[in-house]
Design an enzyme around this catalytic site. Structure first.
Site, PDB file in Angstrom:
ATOM      1  N   GLU A  35       0.652  -1.272   0.110  1.00  0.00           N
ATOM      2  CA  GLU A  35      -0.239   0.175   0.156  1.00  0.00           C
ATOM      3  C   GLU A  35       0.721   1.356   0.185  1.00  0.00           C
ATOM      4  O   GLU A  35       1.490   1.826   0.719  1.00  0.00           O
ATOM      5  CB  GLU A  35      -0.737   0.016   1.374  1.00  0.00           C
ATOM      6  CG  GLU A  35      -1.770   1.330   1.291  1.00  0.00           C
ATOM      7  CD  GLU A  35      -2.761   1.186   2.571  1.00  0.00           C
ATOM      8  OE1 GLU A  35      -2.748  -0.186   3.472  1.00  0.00           O
ATOM      9  OE2 GLU A  35      -3.636   2.832   2.764  1.00  0.00           O
ATOM     10  N   ARG A 260       5.213 -13.325   9.310  1.00  0.00           N
ATOM     11  CA  ARG A 260       5.375 -11.646   9.576  1.00  0.00           C
ATOM     12  C   ARG A 260       6.834 -11.680   9.458  1.00  0.00           C
ATOM     13  O   ARG A 260       7.191 -12.162  10.752  1.00  0.00           O
ATOM     14  CB  ARG A 260       4.691 -10.939  10.156  1.00  0.00           C
ATOM     15  CG  ARG A 260       3.373 -10.155   9.498  1.00  0.00           C
ATOM     16  CD  ARG A 260       3.045  -8.947  10.636  1.00  0.00           C
ATOM     17  NE  ARG A 260       2.906  -7.622  10.015  1.00  0.00           N
ATOM     18  CZ  ARG A 260       2.749  -7.172   9.136  1.00  0.00           C
ATOM     19  NH1 ARG A 260       1.864  -8.161   8.467  1.00  0.00           N
ATOM     20  NH2 ARG A 260       3.144  -6.035   8.692  1.00  0.00           N
ATOM     21  N   LYS A 270       4.545   0.518   9.612  1.00  0.00           N
ATOM     22  CA  LYS A 270       3.861   1.637   9.229  1.00  0.00           C
ATOM     23  C   LYS A 270       3.699   3.084  10.105  1.00  0.00           C
ATOM     24  O   LYS A 270       3.917   3.482   9.778  1.00  0.00           O
ATOM     25  CB  LYS A 270       3.325   1.342   7.577  1.00  0.00           C
ATOM     26  CG  LYS A 270       4.734   0.872   6.343  1.00  0.00           C
ATOM     27  CD  LYS A 270       3.556   1.274   5.553  1.00  0.00           C
ATOM     28  CE  LYS A 270       2.800   0.000   4.660  1.00  0.00           C
ATOM     29  NZ  LYS A 270       2.482   0.406   4.117  1.00  0.00           N
TER      30      LYS A 270
END
Ligand code: ATP
Ligand code: MG
Length: 555
Positions: A35, A260, A270
């Protein structure tokens, strides 16, 4: 490497892909779907290496797809930075796509769901949605709008698109099962209203697809074969499959989840990285202490070391925290082999060599790498006045101190043996200068009479030394899991940056290029920063120390 990890060459995802190729003779298509709402970090590198690596290994393709469905948070700067970072990591995409390229197709697929009576427009507000959703132990309740006619839903959905409703007034929901044990299947939202400017589609749309809807359909549009994502999406897989099955899309990618990457002493969210930047706790996204790709790059981490790290940590189905020392060791190993050597004095102490002719300067030969002759040699100037490290002198040295002290002899790297004859002090008694003599017979650091010298120290010639600033970076956080702390800012390491702006490097460092790494002998690995300091001095960033100075602390 710990036992439960597997290297990517035999990890479960590669094995599965290999099997699919054998059984279905398919050609592989993966995608990396960031994103564009921030800069990429080391966690993304894991996903990049996995997705691009698999495509490469199996002669497939990997797309870079910007998952741009949250117009408020996304922009072109992030798009450009992500492209730059992926390329810098050494990967090239087969196709560059944006989810926003598919807005019309996504809309038409949603219309199809409505026509199949598999989606409806719902007017419950956020609080009611929560209330109707039920809990893990309790089934949800059907929305009062669930049984609208197909015609009414089509009309309402088109009016949503035309901007007739305010944000939050209604959403399009999938009609699945409000009693499903999987909450993601309890009529999840597919579209919401957002009167926002999008960085690519401007004001063309005021309804935006939800991630779970946009992602699987975009994967299907691109004929992705293996849609690799992180474990938190495991519970979303039934929805991923439901949407594609219901729509009978021409292709139906398989979603496969993996753990992850989380690194200790580091945050890789983020949102948290944004906070560090926005509140000026760091010097931007490319601050060398940031775990962003651009920060690691500025700090001097080679792309190959990051790829090597991603290989070594492997791909698993179990979340775990990786010791940041593993990453640092990959960098060290890479630089030990690749970085040319140079000399730089961080905390200078002047030495006058009294029996060396005044005004004379000679060139000494130094090898650029002790183990790699092919990297060649350079010459370094030597003269009567040099700088050594303050730490390499002790007025009253203990027995095991093999450096310089009054009356002691030491080898100057690549140069001569010198003996300290006198000490000059300031009014407060601090040593400010040393007087030495040198032995002209020891040129190149070898003694003709075989006398043994234990200590070798680095130095630079005062007259021609390059004044530089050296930034020594350490971990940004001093707790192992700063992201889990109530306030991550409490864990900021106050000593994560030490600026030394009175350092001297050998003159060849004036030509050092940014991002090219050097080993400053006995000190660490360093890279020239992208800009000089405000006084015009060249700045070097410490990439990593020569040894893992945290090893004892963290064990
Ligand atoms: P964040 O929570 O930091 O915003 P994200 O997962 O929302 O991260 P995206 O830009 O959506 O960030 O991620 C793009 C891809 O990178 C996704 O496929 C995601 O799963 C993967 N990814 C993100 N963070 C990690 C991580 N720490 N380890 C492995 N893969 C990651
Ligand atoms: Mg995301």
């Amino acid at each position: 490497m710990t036992e439960e990890t597997t290297t990517p060459s035999n990890n479960f995802i590669r094995n599965r892909v290999r099997k699919d190729i054998e059984e279905k003779s398919m050609s592989i298509m993966t995608r990396f779907p960031p994103e564009p709402n921030g800069y990429l970090h080391i966690g993304h590198a894991k996903s990049i290496c996995l997705n691009f690596g698999i495509a490469q290994e199996f002669n497939g393709q990997c797309n870079l797809r910007f998952d741009d469905t949250n117009p408020d948070k996304e922009n072109e700067e992030y798009v450009e930075s992500i492209k730059r970072d992926v390329e810098w990591l050494g990967h090239s995409w087969s196709n560059l796509f944006f989810t926003s390229d598919y807005y019309e197709q996504l809309f038409q697929y949603a219309v199809k769901l409505i026509e199949m009576d598999k989606a409806y427009v719902c007017h419950l507000n956020a609080e009611q949605v929560r209330e109707y959703r039920g809990t893990l132990t309790e089934a949800g309740k059907d929305s009062p709008h669930r049984d609208r006619s197909v015609e009414e839903n089509l009309d309402l959905f088109k009016r949503m698109r035309q901007g007739e409703f305010k944000e939050g007034e209604c959403v399009l929901r999938a009609k699945i099962d409000m009693a499903s044990p999987n909450i993601n299947m309890r009529d999840p939202a597919l579209y919401r209203i957002k009167h926002a400017h999008h960085h690519r589609t401007a004001n063309e749309w005021c309804i935006y697809p939800m991630y779970d809807y946009a992602h699987c359909v975009s994967d299907a549009i691109e004929s992705i074969t293996h849609s690799l994502c992180t474990l938190e999406f495991e519970d979303h897989r039934p929805l991923y499959d439901w949407i594609l099955d219901t729509l009978s899309t021409p292709s139906h990618p398989q979603q496969i989840e993996f753990a992850r990457l989380s690194l200790d002493y580091t945050v890789t969210s983020k949102r948290k990285l944004h906070q560090l930047v926005d509140e000026n706790h760091v010097d931007g996204w490319d601050d060398p202490r940031m775990p962003t790709i651009t920060g690691l790059r500025r700090r001097g981490y080679p792309a190959a070391a990051i790829r090597d790290f991603c290989e070594r940590i492997g791909i698993t189905k179990k979340d775990s925290q990786i010791d940041v020392g593993v990453l640092e060791n990959c960098v060290r190993e890479n630089l030990d082999y690749n970085a040319p050597r140079a000399m730089c004095v961080l905390k200078p102490l002047k030495v006058v060599i009294e029996n060396y002719p005044e005004g004379q300067e000679e060139q000494l030969e130094a090898s650029n790498h002790p183990k790699r002759e092919e990297l060649g040699k350079r010459s370094i100037p030597f003269s009567r006045e040099i700088y050594i490290e303050q730490d390499d002198f002790m007025e009253e040295p203990p027995k095991k101190f093999f450096r310089l002290g009054p009356g002691r002899e030491v080898r100057l790297r690549y140069a001569y043996y010198v003996t300290c004859t006198d000490v000059v002090k300031d009014a407060d008694g601090n040593v400010i200068e040393l007087r030495c003599t040198y032995d002209p017979e020891t040129r190149g650091g070898k003694s003709p009479d075989g006398r043994k010298i234990k200590g070798t120290i680095h130095w630079v010639s005062a007259a021609s030394a390059l004044p530089v600033q050296v930034n020594s970076y350490d971990r940004l956080f001093n707790t192992p899991n700063p992201g889990a702390e109530e306030n991550m800012l409490d864990s900021l390491n106050p000593d994560s940056l030490e600026v030394l702006d009175n350092c001297f490097a050998e003159p060849s460092m004036a030509e050092a290029e940014a991002e090219k790494s050097f080993q400053f002998e006995r000190t660490g690995y360093y890279t020239r920063d992208k800009s000089d300091n405000k006084n015009g001095k060249v700045v070097f960033n410490r990439t990593v120390t020569l040894r893992d100075t945290w090893a004892k602390v963290s064990k």
